[in-house]
Scaffold this active site. Sequence first.
Site, PDB file in Angstrom:
ATOM      1  N   CYS A  17       0.443  -1.044   0.068  1.00 36.17           N
ATOM      2  CA  CYS A  17       0.043  -0.114   0.276  1.00 36.17           C
ATOM      3  C   CYS A  17       1.299   1.226   0.319  1.00 36.17           C
ATOM      4  O   CYS A  17       0.438   2.621  -0.559  1.00 36.17           O
ATOM      5  CB  CYS A  17      -1.218   0.270   0.831  1.00 36.17           C
ATOM      6  SG  CYS A  17       0.148   0.026   2.851  1.00 36.17           S
ATOM      7  N   ASP A  50      -2.701  18.142  -4.063  1.00 32.09           N
ATOM      8  CA  ASP A  50      -1.523  17.762  -4.581  1.00 32.09           C
ATOM      9  C   ASP A  50      -0.078  18.544  -3.990  1.00 32.09           C
ATOM     10  O   ASP A  50       1.226  17.870  -3.415  1.00 32.09           O
ATOM     11  CB  ASP A  50      -2.083  17.174  -5.510  1.00 32.09           C
ATOM     12  CG  ASP A  50      -3.109  15.987  -5.904  1.00 32.09           C
ATOM     13  OD1 ASP A  50      -2.965  15.287  -5.567  1.00 32.09           O
ATOM     14  OD2 ASP A  50      -3.777  16.920  -6.634  1.00 32.09           O
ATOM     15  N   ASP A  90       2.139  14.808  -8.992  1.00 33.84           N
ATOM     16  CA  ASP A  90       1.381  15.758  -8.331  1.00 33.84           C
ATOM     17  C   ASP A  90       1.894  17.212  -8.190  1.00 33.84           C
ATOM     18  O   ASP A  90       0.812  17.947  -8.613  1.00 33.84           O
ATOM     19  CB  ASP A  90       1.795  16.522  -6.997  1.00 33.84           C
ATOM     20  CG  ASP A  90       1.281  15.000  -5.530  1.00 33.84           C
ATOM     21  OD1 ASP A  90       0.431  14.557  -5.922  1.00 33.84           O
ATOM     22  OD2 ASP A  90       1.998  13.868  -4.766  1.00 33.84           O
ATOM     23  N   SER A 140      20.114  11.742   0.992  1.00 30.52           N
ATOM     24  CA  SER A 140      19.572   9.950   1.110  1.00 30.52           C
ATOM     25  C   SER A 140      20.115   9.745   2.710  1.00 30.52           C
ATOM     26  O   SER A 140      21.497  10.766   3.471  1.00 30.52           O
ATOM     27  CB  SER A 140      21.181   9.451   0.159  1.00 30.52           C
ATOM     28  OG  SER A 140      22.293   9.752   0.308  1.00 30.52           O
ATOM     29  N   ASP A 223      -4.887  13.460  -8.677  1.00 32.23           N
ATOM     30  CA  ASP A 223      -4.225  12.262  -9.112  1.00 32.23           C
ATOM     31  C   ASP A 223      -4.762  11.131  -7.602  1.00 32.23           C
ATOM     32  O   ASP A 223      -4.985  11.453  -6.467  1.00 32.23           O
ATOM     33  CB  ASP A 223      -2.857  12.134  -8.862  1.00 32.23           C
ATOM     34  CG  ASP A 223      -1.629  12.775  -8.252  1.00 32.23           C
ATOM     35  OD1 ASP A 223      -2.487  12.904  -7.283  1.00 32.23           O
ATOM     36  OD2 ASP A 223      -0.956  12.561  -8.212  1.00 32.23           O
TER      37      ASP A 223
HETATM   38 CO    CO Z   1      -1.708  13.718  -5.362  1.00 34.84          CO
HETATM   39 CO    CO Z   2       1.606  12.640  -3.453  1.00 40.79          CO
END
Ligand code: CO
Ligand code: CO
Length: 328
Positions: A17, A50, A90, A140, A223
């Site tokens: 998920c 977004d 996004d 990182s 989205d």
């Molecule tokens: Co989005």
């Molecule tokens: Co997002």
Amino acid sequence: MVATQERLTSFAHGGGCACKIPPGELEEAVKGLTGQSGPDVLVGLDDGDDASAVRVREDLAVLSTADFFTPVVDDAYDWGRIAAANALSDIYAMGGTPVTAINLVGWPREKLPMELLTEVLRGGLDVAAQAKCPVAGGHSIDDPEPKYGMAVTGIAHPDELIRNDAAEVGLPLTLTKPIGVGILNNRHKQTGEYFGEAVATMTELNADAARAAVAAGVKAATDVTGFGLLGHLFKMCRASGVGAVIDAAAVPRLGGVDESIASGYVSGGTRRNLDWVRPNLTTEGSVSEDELFLLADAQTSGGLLVVGEIPGHPVIGEITVGSGVHVR
Ligand code: CO
Ligand code: CO
């Protein structure tokens, strides 16, 4: 492909998920932290859009977003491509054009070879190159769980911004990618089966759909990602003060997804999504619980849900008066 001892998805604690924090918990955590506003903040935190949009010039808004997650597929290069397409999405969902990105990486350097990280980053670079978006550096950390994504900066004309709080009653709803990748990714994690159609849709940019939406004068879209079709639709309806109806049979789905639901490959994230929208959901008797799992399925790098019509993509419902989502 670089050989490794263990499958990449076995390092992810969640069930395919993409490990997003459940919508209700997230809203609780950021409650009261809104108000980063000012005349030039065109889109802020308030409606959970977004990306943010800040006007820097009369004819120019800068968009900013970030997205990263744990491995959703075993192939490192594919994972990199998916994460990049998802992060760029996004910007497209706001009607924008990405202009620069930076990598965000967590890597278990003692457990996974650095060559594998190179494959992940190569995937991300290839997709960013398709988007004509330079990737200039990043950050990182050593992390027991691998994570990858990008922070992306984009631009748009302030008058052409596509928002999630501008849905208007009577307009059709269009969905530009089939759903069900969360269920198939969960099955992939559990069985190792490969779902090529799912990988193809997750690595596809939403660039063309966004351009078509802007050209069509679309004002509202989002989205479809971790909160699923129902979750993102409900967020858009709530922000816009409208309701929506979905024709379940019209919603495009990936092959193999219906039997995967029947076989029990619904992830915990998808179940939490459905629980979250349930108080604002009405259904007709013909709509099964399995159908609702599909509509609530947590997507990774999903398509655009557009309030309006986009040539070549199916209309799956419409915006109505009232509130909440009705599935028929
Ligand atoms: Co989005
Ligand atoms: Co997002």
